[in-house]
Design a protein around this motif. Structure first.
Motif, short mmCIF file in Angstrom:
data_model
loop_
_atom_site.label_atom_id
_atom_site.label_comp_id
_atom_site.label_asym_id
_atom_site.label_seq_id
_atom_site.Cartn_x
_atom_site.Cartn_y
_atom_site.Cartn_z
N PHE A 1 1.26 -1.06 -0.40
CA PHE A 1 -0.03 0.33 -0.11
C PHE A 1 0.72 0.99 -0.45
O PHE A 1 2.02 1.79 0.82
CB PHE A 1 -0.97 -0.02 1.19
CG PHE A 1 -1.77 -1.54 1.79
CD1 PHE A 1 -3.61 -0.76 0.76
CD2 PHE A 1 -1.56 -2.25 1.61
CE1 PHE A 1 -4.23 -2.06 0.88
CE2 PHE A 1 -2.42 -3.08 2.69
CZ PHE A 1 -3.69 -3.32 1.90
N LYS B 1 -3.45 3.87 -1.57
CA LYS B 1 -3.46 3.05 -2.61
C LYS B 1 -3.09 1.89 -2.28
O LYS B 1 -2.21 1.80 -1.85
CB LYS B 1 -3.29 4.06 -3.91
CG LYS B 1 -3.64 3.18 -5.01
CD LYS B 1 -4.38 3.64 -5.65
CE LYS B 1 -4.55 3.02 -6.80
NZ LYS B 1 -5.83 3.69 -7.74
N GLU B 2 -3.76 0.48 -2.78
CA GLU B 2 -3.37 -1.00 -2.72
C GLU B 2 -2.66 -1.08 -4.27
O GLU B 2 -3.75 -1.17 -5.18
CB GLU B 2 -4.65 -1.69 -2.78
CG GLU B 2 -4.11 -3.21 -2.28
CD GLU B 2 -4.86 -3.77 -2.36
OE1 GLU B 2 -4.80 -4.95 -1.66
OE2 GLU B 2 -6.23 -4.17 -3.10
N GLN B 3 -1.29 -1.27 -4.31
CA GLN B 3 -0.79 -1.86 -5.00
C GLN B 3 -0.39 -3.17 -5.87
O GLN B 3 -0.39 -3.26 -6.81
CB GLN B 3 0.41 -0.91 -5.36
CG GLN B 3 0.88 0.11 -5.37
CD GLN B 3 1.97 1.23 -5.24
OE1 GLN B 3 2.62 1.43 -4.53
NE2 GLN B 3 2.25 2.20 -5.98
N THR C 1 -11.53 1.00 -7.42
CA THR C 1 -9.99 1.59 -7.66
C THR C 1 -9.10 1.47 -7.03
O THR C 1 -8.23 1.45 -7.26
CB THR C 1 -10.61 2.89 -7.04
OG1 THR C 1 -11.00 3.06 -5.86
CG2 THR C 1 -12.03 3.42 -8.16
N LYS C 2 -9.28 0.34 -5.87
CA LYS C 2 -8.44 0.07 -4.98
C LYS C 2 -7.64 0.38 -3.86
O LYS C 2 -6.95 1.12 -3.28
CB LYS C 2 -6.57 -0.59 -5.81
CG LYS C 2 -7.28 -1.92 -7.00
CD LYS C 2 -7.84 -3.10 -5.76
CE LYS C 2 -7.91 -3.60 -7.49
NZ LYS C 2 -8.56 -5.12 -6.04
N VAL C 3 -9.09 2.24 -4.05
CA VAL C 3 -8.67 3.41 -3.06
C VAL C 3 -9.40 2.48 -1.28
O VAL C 3 -10.54 2.41 -1.24
CB VAL C 3 -8.67 4.41 -2.90
CG1 VAL C 3 -8.68 5.53 -2.44
CG2 VAL C 3 -8.27 4.92 -4.41
N LYS D 1 -5.51 7.98 4.23
CA LYS D 1 -5.94 7.21 2.94
C LYS D 1 -4.50 6.32 2.24
O LYS D 1 -4.10 6.20 2.10
CB LYS D 1 -6.39 8.34 1.97
CG LYS D 1 -6.82 8.88 0.16
CD LYS D 1 -7.29 9.40 -0.08
CE LYS D 1 -7.33 9.60 -1.85
NZ LYS D 1 -7.55 10.23 -2.43
N GLY E 1 -10.41 12.81 -6.01
CA GLY E 1 -10.52 12.03 -4.91
C GLY E 1 -10.29 12.87 -3.58
O GLY E 1 -9.71 12.19 -1.80
#
Length: 652
Positions: free
Chosen positions: A145, A422-424, A400-402, A420, A204
């Protein structure tokens, strides 16, 4: 004068102790009512005046521990342990968690060792004992993340427990927006929490937050909402407060309940508490299944394994619900499991301090099967989402993986901040392992077609049984990170053999080779019966040639074969290692060969069916000779290979 001074000092000390005891009693009352901030202040004043008490240290540690100030809890638990008194095993667990918040993982693990020693039946100790490399495992799961503080929605107070509803992020906050007369909760010394909302912009970013709904927010705590897919129904947590009246348990404490409300004409109304609430236990932090037909929540209701567990209940429609069901021991421990969230892919995220983590509450992930039961694997989502402090309230948009989560880690704006992410890299939520092998002949290494292969657990219960194919190959679909026994039984003429195997904790294939020995060997000239039956050495006492009882047991095998084949003749050959002189070894081995022959004759074998000769060190099987110094650098194991007896078939 000196005597009077002593008396005065004693009287002063007595009055001081009596005063401290009064203060301690006052603090106890506040502690028992969960008024931790007030209790901390009083306990610390007493402790700082030198009032040494295991009870005070325990309660100070606990007050900070349950107020999520683990670093401060560690200091008081240290003082408790330094007293050297017997304490309940739970304090070793809490001390371990508190030490992790300071990054002292080595010492924390020593406390877990002590906890397991004292309370080995506790699942938390068992998990640690079975996974002492858990920090390495968490490290392997980390780095998936990118995390940032959610920014302007956070205040200097506690902000947590978010949910998405349309284009808004709904969250919980203890920020003081009620003016000078706002009420404060004595546990945290902050305002009672309310629900707020912040619009998520097209980029976002989160816009300035505002109160969510006057109809929902009350003068007590509201928190952790969840919304149905159509946005028309919400479930949320509130103190036991219905129709303007607060409910209390038998100890006069206001606990938590779940409530439901519906949206009509743009306003939240029809607020009702759920039927499985109770004044005697808390029900909190709701989550919904992808189809909105199952409600998940945290509770300490009867049937709870620890301080709080995660439950589920069927949503039957209207205001009807099924019976709450505990999600079981895979997820729930004797600690705290709380803040569930279920994705549209039916993955359950939850917070726990009972599962193995980095400190405080960590966030974990487990896949739910179609029947909402948990699969085997619980995955710590790793850093940077998890930290050495409390991390909880995870939610993610799988498209969105957010997503967002809450933490009280260092560097935040307040007690708890919303972050917050973001999953990578996606998680591997379902581990799949195949156990495979080839059945082979131990002597020839040739494959054994159609061998029977049995998969067993460690208690030797049969899990699955099948036959190898024409190439001797077999495979089983098995669990990851699990111990098994694999048993191969060859066709007629072969024995059985088995091996213990542990599968990997990650998806893949585990290979196991299990050679099987023949039980029937073709009888022919020059075959050595010692090789067929694994007779390594006929042992004699030092410098003796008398047959010992353990040697007789091995010779009984040769005797049985010769009785079965009455025409068989055998040449007994005895060998030594190189230690001692050549002539000595030759004479000793010859005496032992003849003693072996004599034993077989006494047991009924005709003398003309046996010959015997000693070969000393003349036929070594390796380079362990002792010439010219009668010394050798070889190991005892290497010398053992040369000390052997052979029973060569001359005719049959």
């Amino acid at each position: 004068m000196k005597t009077r001074i002593i008396i005065v000092l004693l009287l002063m000390s007595t009055f001081s102790v009596l005063g401290q005891k009064v203060q301690v009693k006052k603090a106890d009352n506040k502690y028992d009512k969960f008024e931790y901030i007030d209790a901390i202040e009083i306990y610390e004043r007493v402790a700082n005046k030198g009032f040494v008490s295991a009870d005070v240290y325990q309660k100070l540690g606990n007050a900070y521990y349950f107020n999520a100030e683990l670093d401060k809890a560690a200091g008081w638990y240290t003082k408790l342990m330094d007293l050297g008194q017997t304490v309940e095993p739970e304090y070793y667990f809490r001390y371990s968690q508190s030490l992790k918040s300071l990054g002292e993982y080595e010492k924390a693990n020593k406390m877990l060792d002590k906890f397991y020693e004292l309370k080995g039946e506790d699942s938390r100790g068992k998990k640690y004992e079975a996974n002492k490399d858990y920090l390495q495992v968490i490290q392997e799961n980390s780095g998936r993340f990118v995390v940032e503080n959610a920014g302007s929605i956070n205040s200097k107070y506690s902000d947590y427990g978010s949910a998405i509803n349309g284009e808004y992020l709904i969250f919980t906050s203890a920020r003081d927006t009620g003016g000078v007369a706002s009420r404060k909760h004595k546990w945290t010394n902050q305002s009672f929490t309310n629900l707020y909302q912040s619009k998520v912009s097209s980029s976002g970013n989160l816009e300035k937050p505002e109160r969510f709904s006057k109809a929902i927010n009350s003068k007590f705590h509201e928190s952790t909402p969840i919304f149905t897919k159509d946005g028309q129904t919400m479930y949320f947590t509130r103190n036991n407060y219905t129709n303007g009246k607060a409910g209390k348990d038998s100890e006069r404490i206001i606990l938590l309940k779940l409530y439901k409300a519906t949206l009509e004409d743009g306003k939240w109304t029809n607020e009702v508490e759920l039927p499985f609430n109770s004044n005697e236990y808390s029900v909190a932090h709701p989550a919904l299944s992808p189809d909105d037909k199952t409600l998940y929540f945290a509770s300490d209701m009867p049937g709870t394994l620890g301080l709080s567990d995660i439950f589920k209940v069927d949503v039957l429609g209207g205001d009807s619900y099924g019976t709450p069901v505990n999600l079981g021991k895979t997820i729930n421990t004797e600690g705290r499991e709380t803040f569930p969230f279920v994705t549209d892919e039916n993955d359950l995220y939850f917070a726990s301090d009972g599962q193995l983590g980095l400190g405080g509450l960590d966030i974990f992930l487990i896949s739910l099967e179609e029947d909402s039961k948990a699969s085997k694997e619980v995955l710590n989502v790793g850093a940077p989402v998890n930290s050495k402090n409390d991390d909880f309230g995870f939610l993610i948009d799988t498209a969105t993986k957010v997503g967002f989560f809450t933490s009280n880690r260092d560097g935040g704006k307040g007690n708890d901040d919303i972050y917050k992410f973001k999953e990578q890299i996606p998680p591997i939520t379902k581990c799949e392992q195949t156990l495979e092998g080839v059945a082979t002949d131990e002597d020839t290494a040739l494959v054994i077609p159609n061998a029977q292969v049995t998969l067993l657990d460690l208690e030797e219960n049969i899990i699955e049984q099948k036959y190898a194919d024409e190439n001797g190959r077999y495979s089983f679909d098995v669990e990851c990170d699990t111990e098994y026994i694999v048993r191969v039984t060859g066709p007629d003429g072969y024995s059985s053999a088995e091996k213990f195997v542990k599968t990997s904790r990650s998806s893949g294939t585990t290979s196991v080779e299990i050679p099987v020995k023949k039980t029937k060997t073709k009888i022919e000239k020059d075959v050595d019966l010692a090789t067929i039956f694994g007779i390594q050495d006929i042992l004699f006492d030092l410098d003796k040639s008398k047959i010992r009882p353990d040697a007789a047991a091995k010779l009984a095998i040769v005797l049985e074969v010769m009785n079965q084949y009455p025409n068989m003749t055998i040449d007994v050959r005895s060998h030594t290692d190189c230690r001692q002189t050549y002539d000595y070894n030759m004479a000793l081995s010859d005496r032992r060969a003849k003693a072996t022959v004599a034993w077989l004759v006494r047991k009924g074998i005709a003398k003309d069916r046996l010959t015997g000769q000693g070969y000393g060190e003349s036929q070594l099987l390796n380079d362990c000779g002792c010439e010219p110094t009668n010394d050798s650098p070889c190991s005892e194991e290497e010398h053992q290979k040369n000390r052997r007896s052979e029973f060569k078939i001359v005719q049959y």
